[in-house]
Design an enzyme around this catalytic site. Structure first.
Site, PDB file in Angstrom:
ATOM      1  N   CYS A 201      69.502 -54.232 -20.183  1.00 55.08           N
ATOM      2  CA  CYS A 201      70.921 -54.572 -20.170  1.00 55.08           C
ATOM      3  C   CYS A 201      71.052 -56.050 -20.500  1.00 55.08           C
ATOM      4  CB  CYS A 201      71.511 -54.278 -18.798  1.00 55.08           C
ATOM      5  SG  CYS A 201      73.097 -55.082 -18.481  1.00 55.08           S
TER       6      CYS A 201
ATOM      7  N   CYS B 230      75.936 -58.580 -14.492  1.00 51.38           N
ATOM      8  CA  CYS B 230      75.704 -57.184 -14.107  1.00 51.38           C
ATOM      9  C   CYS B 230      75.473 -57.093 -12.600  1.00 51.38           C
ATOM     10  CB  CYS B 230      74.490 -56.639 -14.858  1.00 51.38           C
ATOM     11  SG  CYS B 230      74.062 -54.937 -14.411  1.00 51.38           S
TER      12      CYS B 230
ATOM     13  N   LYS C 263      38.465 -39.839  -0.292  1.00 50.28           N
ATOM     14  CA  LYS C 263      39.860 -39.430  -0.329  1.00 50.28           C
ATOM     15  C   LYS C 263      39.999 -37.982  -0.787  1.00 50.28           C
ATOM     16  CE  LYS C 263      42.885 -42.018   0.176  1.00 50.28           C
ATOM     17  NZ  LYS C 263      43.450 -43.091  -0.660  1.00 50.28           N
TER      18      LYS C 263
ATOM     19  N   CYS D 110      75.098 -50.464 -20.669  1.00 47.96           N
ATOM     20  CA  CYS D 110      74.570 -50.440 -19.297  1.00 47.96           C
ATOM     21  C   CYS D 110      75.393 -49.482 -18.442  1.00 47.96           C
ATOM     22  CB  CYS D 110      74.614 -51.849 -18.713  1.00 47.96           C
ATOM     23  SG  CYS D 110      74.180 -51.928 -16.964  1.00 47.96           S
TER      24      CYS D 110
ATOM     25  N   ASP E 276      46.201 -41.470   8.546  1.00 51.15           N
ATOM     26  CA  ASP E 276      47.211 -42.060   7.671  1.00 51.15           C
ATOM     27  C   ASP E 276      48.244 -42.785   8.530  1.00 51.15           C
ATOM     28  OD1 ASP E 276      49.509 -40.803   5.119  1.00 51.15           O
ATOM     29  OD2 ASP E 276      48.548 -42.745   5.410  1.00 51.15           O
TER      30      ASP E 276
ATOM     31  N   LYS F 104      40.097 -39.893   8.206  1.00 53.73           N
ATOM     32  CA  LYS F 104      40.827 -41.071   7.720  1.00 53.73           C
ATOM     33  C   LYS F 104      42.299 -40.886   8.065  1.00 53.73           C
ATOM     34  CE  LYS F 104      41.494 -44.183   3.851  1.00 53.73           C
ATOM     35  NZ  LYS F 104      42.943 -44.336   4.091  1.00 53.73           N
TER      36      LYS F 104
ATOM     37  N   CYS G  87      77.421 -52.034 -15.875  1.00 53.23           N
ATOM     38  CA  CYS G  87      78.406 -53.052 -16.275  1.00 53.23           C
ATOM     39  C   CYS G  87      78.932 -52.875 -17.693  1.00 53.23           C
ATOM     40  CB  CYS G  87      77.808 -54.448 -16.121  1.00 53.23           C
ATOM     41  SG  CYS G  87      76.511 -54.830 -17.336  1.00 53.23           S
TER      42      CYS G  87
ATOM     43  N   TYR H  74      38.982 -46.970  16.073  1.00 62.29           N
ATOM     44  CA  TYR H  74      37.894 -46.606  15.164  1.00 62.29           C
ATOM     45  C   TYR H  74      36.765 -47.629  15.097  1.00 62.29           C
ATOM     46  CZ  TYR H  74      40.565 -49.379  11.651  1.00 62.29           C
ATOM     47  OH  TYR H  74      41.241 -50.359  10.980  1.00 62.29           O
TER      48      TYR H  74
ATOM     49  N   GLU I 213      34.250 -39.942  10.041  1.00 66.13           N
ATOM     50  CA  GLU I 213      35.481 -39.872  10.835  1.00 66.13           C
ATOM     51  C   GLU I 213      36.609 -39.342   9.956  1.00 66.13           C
ATOM     52  OE1 GLU I 213      36.284 -43.870  12.080  1.00 66.13           O
ATOM     53  OE2 GLU I 213      34.200 -44.224  12.635  1.00 66.13           O
TER      54      GLU I 213
END
Length: 691
Positions: free
Chosen positions: A446, A452, A334, A428, A139, A137, A431, A247, A135
């Site tokens: 950080c 922060c 796949k 950072c 998505d 596949k 901050c 399916y 079949e």
């Protein structure tokens, strides 16, 4: 264009007596229903409408007027019912009668042949080289739909495979999903599983409309389909061009059906949509079909990411059985991951909830595997140095398994002459707190902590996420808006949002109904589990598995909070660094205040049933698992070891009792051999656990 069948609109002026008998009215209804189904399928699935909108509206109005005049004769599969219902406050969790397992994957022809060899190994001589059904596949989002004596009664998402979400009201809006199946009226319970998706053309229309309205567009059809099914307001799902492709039949299979291909033919004959199907006899034929699908992939009306190969004989499927997470008789073949070249313009730094600085490459937008990619994570400063990637470089971007884009190559020979190496920020970007990079580490952080704003926001987003407190409807965008407007600062403030409903309703696109849905979802989340709560706190180094182990080890939160480092180290998977981080977390006054506020707000959980290990065969032993096991998933092996009293750790040390080593065991096996730790193979392990 095919000439439509357009019956005259129902005449309101005529009396019931002037009409023919009930059979005549039902016959009119059936004609209209069948025509509407045909046109719904042509419009939403094939994207090849037969009627003009005005003509379709006339058909629908004819049926609606008949139903209003004769409510007792309304047919159970009327498309009039396929509209949005009242919004839900939250989705109900439903346990699947039969688990909805995932599929294993193969990516090459040799892998395919190996899969078929393993199938043969489990069959008798007379059963060798069975027929396979192939079949597409799709998505989309896996969904189970149920019918009782032909009437649609429930739709549930895959969820974690054992428990999913009840999306019945949203599924009713899917135009090509039958609501009534006359041919199944004598089947007490029919369960059909399939994929809900949005065809390509419908997806393009959806995004085009979003752009015209100034709304955010969807990244890909799968995300759009999943997001549509998880809307609390079914009218939203009703506005989306969703389609259901069946399916499998998992309950209620007619006795005369003996193969998967026959099952799909039967489903198609009773009104379901199914994808293309082929029956093959050997790996070469399966490979040839797979290659033909790759060639025609772009011409299909929907997105696919491979083929699914199943043993066609249903009796052999039952005989072959299942592994813990997948069937032995099926696999997904796949498509190869796709790689493209593009320009990386700049590198920006993002700050996560634990303070980690993550470099993100901003790309010249490019389509990879059917999805437009404009950002790619570079993971950490160490990865930047390994790749020697710089702003302005040409890079190859690869989507592994058609999911996560990453940079696989930097084309240094095409580098601009004025390029400069990337330097780690000293402060950072959010901050201005100092950034530290511990010696021999690649992860910079950080030091601002909850001072922060970025870390505060990420902590909030993590807390409400599905695997944490699972507060449905309270997404990142709303949380950040509430944070910026001062409604929330800590996670405890989430449970005080009911005091700010007047302010919340004034947010753009957030009306009274949405606010009430959020408040209801927050209330539902108060009853959770200790493991989820620990994970939601966002303790650095404590993922879902470690949170479950801590909950099991200590049994209640007070014991965990009072534990010293030595006690924490007794927990499976907790090493010295995680133990120290957890210890420090539960001694920070700010964290104690937040936890106290959460409990006072009503957050609670059921008592943890701790497993007693005393007297069990492996009591006092510490095991580590590495590599892939043929007979079960590693989580299942871990559970079996724990049931025998063992502690299962994630790292090898001199204190480790044994290493369970599966295929492709790596550095842990090498370290175990150096330390003289006992190595246990899969056969010995199965004998140990009595299998």
């Amino acid at each position: 264009m095919t000439d439509p069948i357009l019956p005259p609109l129902f005449d309101h002026t005529s009396s019931n007596k002037s009409l023919a008998n009930d059979e005549s009215i039902v016959a009119q209804m059936r004609t209209l229903i069948d025509n509407l189904k045909t046109h719904n399928y042509a419009y939403y699935v094939l994207d090849n409408p037969i009627l003009e909108d005005s003509e379709y509206d006339q058909l629908r109005l004819s049926l609606l007027e008949l139903e209003e005049a004769y409510p007792d004769l309304v047919q159970p599969d009327s498309p009039i019912n396929q509209v949005g219902d009242v919004p839900l406050s939250a989705f109900t969790q439903v346990q699947h009668d039969i688990p909805m397992l995932s599929l294993g994957n193969v990516f090459e022809y040799d892998d395919l042949r190996e899969f078929m060899r393993r199938v043969n190994d489990r069959l008798s001589d007379a059963q060798q080289n069975p027929e396979y059904e192939v079949e597409l596949k799709l998505d989309g989002l896996a969904v189970s739909v149920k019918y009782e004596h032909g009437k649609f009664v429930q739709a549930v998402t895959r969820g974690d495979g054992r428990v999913g979400e009840d999306i019945t009201q949203n599924a009713k809006t899917i135009r090509n999903l039958p609501l009534w199946i006359a041919a199944a009226s004598d089947i007490p319970l029919l369960e059909v599983r399939g994929e809900v998706l949005i065809p390509k053309a419908g997806f393009e229309r959806l995004n085009r409309l979003a752009e015209e309205n100034g709304d955010k567009t969807f990244a890909n059809p799968r995300n759009a389909a999943a997001g549509s099914l998880r809307q609390l307001d079914p009218s939203v799902a009703a506005s989306r061009p969703l389609a259901f492709y069946a399916y499998s039949i998992n309950q209620g299979l007619p006795e005369n059906i003996k193969t998967q291909s026959a099952a799909l033919t039967w489903l198609k004959n009773i009104g379901f949509t199914v994808s293309a199907v082929a029956v093959v006899e050997n790996p070469r034929a399966a490979q040839a079909y797979y290659e033909s699908v790759i060639e025609t992939r772009d011409d299909l009306p929907f997105e696919i990411d491979g083929t699914v190969i199943k043993v066609n004989n249903l009796a052999l499927q039952q005989q072959l059985g299942f592994l813990s997470r997948e069937p032995r008789w099926a696999t997904a073949y796949k498509f190869p991951a796709q790689t493209v070249m593009t320009r990386l313009h700049t590198i920006e730094w993002q700050v996560g909830r634990t303070g980690q600085l993550t470099p993100v490459g901003k790309l010249n937008p490019v389509k990879v595997g059917g999805v437009t990619v404009s950002n790619v994570t570079l993971h950490n400063f160490g990865e930047i140095q390994r790749l020697d990637v710089r702003a302005g470089d040409m890079v190859s971007v690869h989507r592994a398994g058609d999911v996560i884009p990453k940079v696989t190559r930097v084309w240094h020979e095409q580098r601009p002459e004025d390029s400069e190496p990337v330097t780690l920020p000293s402060t950072c970007p959010i901050c201005d707190s100092p950034v530290v990079l511990p010696e021999e580490e690649a992860l910079a952080r950080c030091t601002g902590g909850l001072f922060c704003p970025a870390q505060q926001q990420e902590a909030l987003i993590h807390f409400v996420s599905r695997r944490a407190m699972d507060i449905d409807g309270l997404g990142a965008s709303w949380l950040i808006s509430f944070f910026n407007h001062g409604l929330v600062k800590t996670v405890a403030d989430i449970y005080q949002l009911h005091q700010h409903t007047d302010e919340m309703v004034n947010f753009e696109k957030l009306g009274e109904k949405s606010v009430q849905n959020i408040i209801s979802a927050i209330e539902v989340s108060k009853h959770t589990t200790l493991a989820r709560f620990i994970y939601a706190l966002g303790i650095r180094g404590v993922g879902e598995g470690t949170a479950r182990n801590l909950a099991q080890q200590f049994g209640d939160l007070d014991s965990l909070m009072a534990a010293d480092i030595d006690a924490l180290l007794q927990t499976p998977d907790v090493g010295a660094i995680t133990a120290e981080l957890a210890y420090e977390f539960f001694r920070a006054p700010h964290n104690i205040e937040v936890i106290t506020a959460l409990r006072e707000a009503g957050v609670h959980w059921d008592k943890v049933e701790q497993l007693a290990s005393e007297g069990l065969p492996l009591d006092g032993q510490t095991w580590v698992i590495t590599g892939a096991l043929d007979s079960m998933a590693r989580d299942e092996a871990k559970a079996k070891l724990q049931a025998l009293g063992a502690k299962v750790s994630g790292s090898i040390s001199a204190k480790t009792t044994a290493l369970l080593a599966g295929d492709k065991a790596g550095s842990k096996l090498t370290k175990a051999e150096k330390l003289g730790v006992k190595i246990v193979g899969e056969e010995e392990f199965l004998a140990l656990v009595g299998e």
